[in-house]
Design a protein around this motif. Structure first.
Motif, PDB file in Angstrom:
ATOM      1  N   LYS A 158      -0.252  22.136   2.001  1.00 25.17           N
ATOM      2  CA  LYS A 158       0.672  23.195   1.573  1.00 25.17           C
ATOM      3  C   LYS A 158       1.580  22.670   0.468  1.00 25.17           C
ATOM      4  O   LYS A 158       2.692  23.147   0.295  1.00 25.17           O
ATOM      5  CB  LYS A 158       1.520  23.700   2.754  1.00 25.17           C
ATOM      6  N   GLU A 159       1.118  21.691  -0.265  1.00 20.19           N
ATOM      7  CA  GLU A 159       1.940  21.060  -1.294  1.00 20.19           C
ATOM      8  C   GLU A 159       1.953  21.900  -2.569  1.00 20.19           C
ATOM      9  O   GLU A 159       0.996  22.597  -2.879  1.00 20.19           O
ATOM     10  CB  GLU A 159       1.401  19.662  -1.619  1.00 20.19           C
ATOM     11  N   LEU A 160       3.037  21.794  -3.307  1.00 18.16           N
ATOM     12  CA  LEU A 160       3.142  22.438  -4.606  1.00 18.16           C
ATOM     13  C   LEU A 160       2.343  21.645  -5.640  1.00 18.16           C
ATOM     14  O   LEU A 160       2.196  20.421  -5.509  1.00 18.16           O
ATOM     15  CB  LEU A 160       4.604  22.494  -5.048  1.00 18.16           C
TER      16      LEU A 160
ATOM     17  N   GLU B 174       0.867  -1.172   0.000  1.00 17.39           N
ATOM     18  CA  GLU B 174       0.000   0.000   0.000  1.00 17.39           C
ATOM     19  C   GLU B 174       0.906   1.224   0.000  1.00 17.39           C
ATOM     20  O   GLU B 174       1.930   1.249   0.687  1.00 17.39           O
ATOM     21  CB  GLU B 174      -0.878   0.042   1.254  1.00 17.39           C
ATOM     22  N   TYR B 175       0.533   2.236  -0.758  1.00 19.70           N
ATOM     23  CA  TYR B 175       1.317   3.462  -0.854  1.00 19.70           C
ATOM     24  C   TYR B 175       0.483   4.604  -0.297  1.00 19.70           C
ATOM     25  O   TYR B 175      -0.710   4.724  -0.606  1.00 19.70           O
ATOM     26  CB  TYR B 175       1.697   3.750  -2.307  1.00 19.70           C
ATOM     27  N   VAL B 176       1.124   5.447   0.526  1.00 18.94           N
ATOM     28  CA  VAL B 176       0.414   6.566   1.141  1.00 18.94           C
ATOM     29  C   VAL B 176       1.212   7.854   0.968  1.00 18.94           C
ATOM     30  O   VAL B 176       2.437   7.835   0.831  1.00 18.94           O
ATOM     31  CB  VAL B 176       0.123   6.327   2.644  1.00 18.94           C
ATOM     32  N   PHE B 177       0.494   8.957   0.985  1.00 14.21           N
ATOM     33  CA  PHE B 177       1.087  10.285   0.935  1.00 14.21           C
ATOM     34  C   PHE B 177       0.342  11.154   1.940  1.00 14.21           C
ATOM     35  O   PHE B 177      -0.878  11.243   1.900  1.00 14.21           O
ATOM     36  CB  PHE B 177       0.959  10.880  -0.471  1.00 14.21           C
ATOM     37  N   SER B 178       1.075  11.793   2.841  1.00 14.98           N
ATOM     38  CA  SER B 178       0.467  12.666   3.845  1.00 14.98           C
ATOM     39  C   SER B 178       0.439  14.097   3.312  1.00 14.98           C
ATOM     40  O   SER B 178       1.481  14.723   3.152  1.00 14.98           O
ATOM     41  CB  SER B 178       1.258  12.619   5.153  1.00 14.98           C
ATOM     42  N   ASP B 179      -0.754  14.570   3.040  1.00 17.35           N
ATOM     43  CA  ASP B 179      -0.948  15.888   2.448  1.00 17.35           C
ATOM     44  C   ASP B 179      -1.049  16.941   3.549  1.00 17.35           C
ATOM     45  O   ASP B 179      -1.984  16.925   4.345  1.00 17.35           O
ATOM     46  CB  ASP B 179      -2.220  15.878   1.599  1.00 17.35           C
ATOM     47  N   THR B 180      -0.092  17.857   3.569  1.00 17.96           N
ATOM     48  CA  THR B 180      -0.088  18.915   4.583  1.00 17.96           C
ATOM     49  C   THR B 180      -0.989  20.087   4.209  1.00 17.96           C
ATOM     50  O   THR B 180      -1.124  21.034   4.972  1.00 17.96           O
ATOM     51  CB  THR B 180       1.338  19.461   4.789  1.00 17.96           C
TER      52      THR B 180
END
Length: 156
Positions: free
Chosen positions: A37-39, A29-35
């Protein structure tokens, strides 16, 4: 059943690790934590990674974004000594996503890096470092990215 989870940051090391592990752990499983404030380039990168991996990257959103926690912490900018951003916007959402399931968390620290990762201390989450275990260094990571046609958008 143990879950296998790899966190993507938007940088070259986590991108290379996802590519490196793609055919080694098929149930990853792949995850990305979105703050929040991403470009824009970060979201484009995530789409390229999803295309290469052939699977979705789960976007973990903190209940509150960066601005909320910046206010809570009295306007203190996050730093190596004040890790509130990592804790509140990355680690906490990751731990909520995991719950109480047994998890192996794949971390993209290279063999030529002399630092530790900021990881969960929950007993059900075990961190592993495939690049360190396999002796892969910066030049190896560059080669993985070059040969795949996928690259991170930053040097993080």
């Amino acid at each position: 059943m143990t879950r296998h989870i790899l966190s993507l940051s938007g940088g070259k090391d986590s991108a290379a690790l996802a590519i490196y592990m793609r055919d080694r752990i098929t149930e990853m499983e792949y995850v990305f934590s979105d703050t929040r404030k991403e470009l824009p380039e970060t979201y484009e990168y995530l789409e390229r990674i999803e295309d290469y991996l052939g699977t979705r990257v789960h976007r973990l959103n903190a209940d509150f974004g960066f601005d909320h926690w910046y206010d809570v912490y009295g306007g203190m900018i996050p730093s190596n000594h004040r890790r509130w951003c990592t804790k509140m916007l990355k680690l906490r959402p990751f731990e909520e996503f995991v719950g109480d399931d047994p998890v192996v968390n794949y971390v993209g620290l290279r063999a030529d890096e002399n630092r530790g990762g900021y990881i969960s201390h929950k007993p059900n989450i075990k961190a592993v470092y495939p690049f360190q275990e396999d002796g892969l260094k910066l030049e190896d990571i560059k080669e993985i990215l070059l040969s795949s046609g996928v690259s991170g958008h930053s040097e993080a």
